[in-house]
Design a protein around this motif. Structure first.
Motif, PDB file in Angstrom:
ATOM      1  N   LEU A 185      40.388  46.659  42.993  1.00  0.00           N
ATOM      2  CA  LEU A 185      39.437  45.711  42.400  1.00  0.00           C
ATOM      3  C   LEU A 185      38.494  46.420  41.418  1.00  0.00           C
ATOM      4  O   LEU A 185      38.170  45.879  40.354  1.00  0.00           O
ATOM      5  N   LEU A 219      41.519  36.059  41.481  1.00  0.00           N
ATOM      6  CA  LEU A 219      41.765  37.062  40.451  1.00  0.00           C
ATOM      7  C   LEU A 219      41.409  36.533  39.063  1.00  0.00           C
ATOM      8  O   LEU A 219      40.839  37.254  38.231  1.00  0.00           O
ATOM      9  N   ARG A 222      37.886  36.741  38.410  1.00  0.00           N
ATOM     10  CA  ARG A 222      37.462  38.127  38.217  1.00  0.00           C
ATOM     11  C   ARG A 222      37.691  38.580  36.774  1.00  0.00           C
ATOM     12  O   ARG A 222      37.296  39.682  36.388  1.00  0.00           O
TER      13      ARG A 222
END
Length: 346
Positions: A185, A219, A222
């Motif tokens: 991450l 995701l 993000r």
């Protein structure tokens, strides 16, 4: 199509030429007219370069080394920290030059984990210099330091990250690497902050099959531009995982890709041909077709190897077996054709 017309089609295909009845029917149906035109066109010998190139080269997968800082349970390349096989710098740069000359549109640097290759920035820069438009680094991101990213950034590569779960425990269990969830991450965040193209790939298995769509949204939020997911394929360590998942929720997951933008200009289809150079130097049709070794890049160029290649398969593949091993329809077609050519050569 259904009914008696199918008999005329079968008879024409068996004879290698259109029957009079099929020619008569072709006037009423565009698909039949196209079939008749194809049957009456001159036959072209099928060669191994044709089988691999298909309608034009698209992607070269270049496995720089077999070493990886994870030990994922499903790894098709059987990579791990203990694998020592790797391609030499001059071999890699030569292969990149050959790929450009052969017309490859994209190159994916992979492994093992390519970030562990000490000349990765040079390789990416070379791909940019010779005009390969799409340059992607497929990685888990664990070794993506700020200094390495700074060295790579001038060549403007895109990044693809393997990612498995929102739950750190599940992710780390799949990678068999404590702390890998947190570190991947962090790497994604670094790439997004640099403004480089970033995507993620999820391999679905028993441990993570229940929250895939939620993970995709996580995701994307993000900053990941596109996310794809697929079931496990029966290659390398994935053989055991795929077999264990047969009939399960993981097995039922189909391949789905959400790519940002298209790969070709409007009205022009991109090529589907692929090749992979493994970390041992073997040239194979794709990353999942590791049993069909065409040659080794230390003993000739890509084109030379294709011209003299002898397919490793000894019989036609079984369709179900091909589906378990290979993700793309084009790869299954190549696999089947290579098997047929090997049979014809005997």
């Amino acid at each position: 199509m259904r009914g008696p017309i199918c008999r005329h089609i079968d008879e024409s295909l068996a004879a290698g030429t259109a029957t009079p009845e099929l020619k008569r029917l072709a006037a009423a149906h565009a698909a039949l007219a196209e079939l008749v035109a194809w049957l009456e066109s001159p036959a072209v010998p099928l060669t191994r370069p044709d089988v691999v190139r298909l309608d034009g080269f698209d992607t070269l997968f270049l496995e720089l080394l077999g070493q990886c800082n994870e030990r994922c349970v499903h790894c098709y390349a059987e990579s791990s920290p203990a694998v020592t096989d790797a391609l030499e710098r001059d071999v890699v740069l030569s292969v990149i030059d050959q790929a450009a000359e052969a017309g490859f549109r994209r190159i994916q640097f992979t492994g093992g984990d390519p970030l562990l290759c000490d000349f990765l920035p040079d390789a990416v820069a070379r791909a940019s210099a010779v005009g390969i438009k799409h340059r992607e680094i497929y990685t888990n991101g664990l070794a993506l330091s700020e200094s390495l990213l700074a060295a790579l950034a001038p060549s403007r590569p895109s990044f693809a990250f393997s990612f498995y779960s929102m739950d750190p425990e599940v992710h780390d269990r799949i990678t068999r690497t404590p702390g890998s969830h947190r570190r991947t991450l962090a790497a994604i965040d670094r790439v997004v902050a640099r403004g480089l193209t970033c995507r993620a790939a999820i391999v679905v298995m028993e441990d993570n099959a229940d929250r895939v769509e939620e993970l995709v949204e996580f995701l994307r939020a993000r900053g990941v531009g596109s996310v794809s997911w697929s079931r496990t394929f029966a290659v390398g360590r994935g053989t055991d995982v795929a077999t264990a998942g047969t009939g399960s929720a993981a097995e039922s997951v189909s391949v789905r890709t959400a790519e940002a933008g298209g790969h070709s200009a409007p009205g022009k289809r991109a090529g589907m041909g692929k090749l992979c150079v493994t970390y041992t130097g073997d040239l194979v049709p794709c990353i999942f077709q590791r049993q069909s070794v065409l040659g080794n890049v230390r003993n000739g160029t890509l084109v030379e190897i294709l011209e003299r290649a002898v397919a490793a398969r000894r019989a036609l593949p079984i369709a179900d077996d091909s589906r378990k091993r290979l993700q793309c329809a084009s790869c299954r077609l190549t696999d089947m054709a290579l098997g047929w050519l090997a049979t014809e050569a005997r």
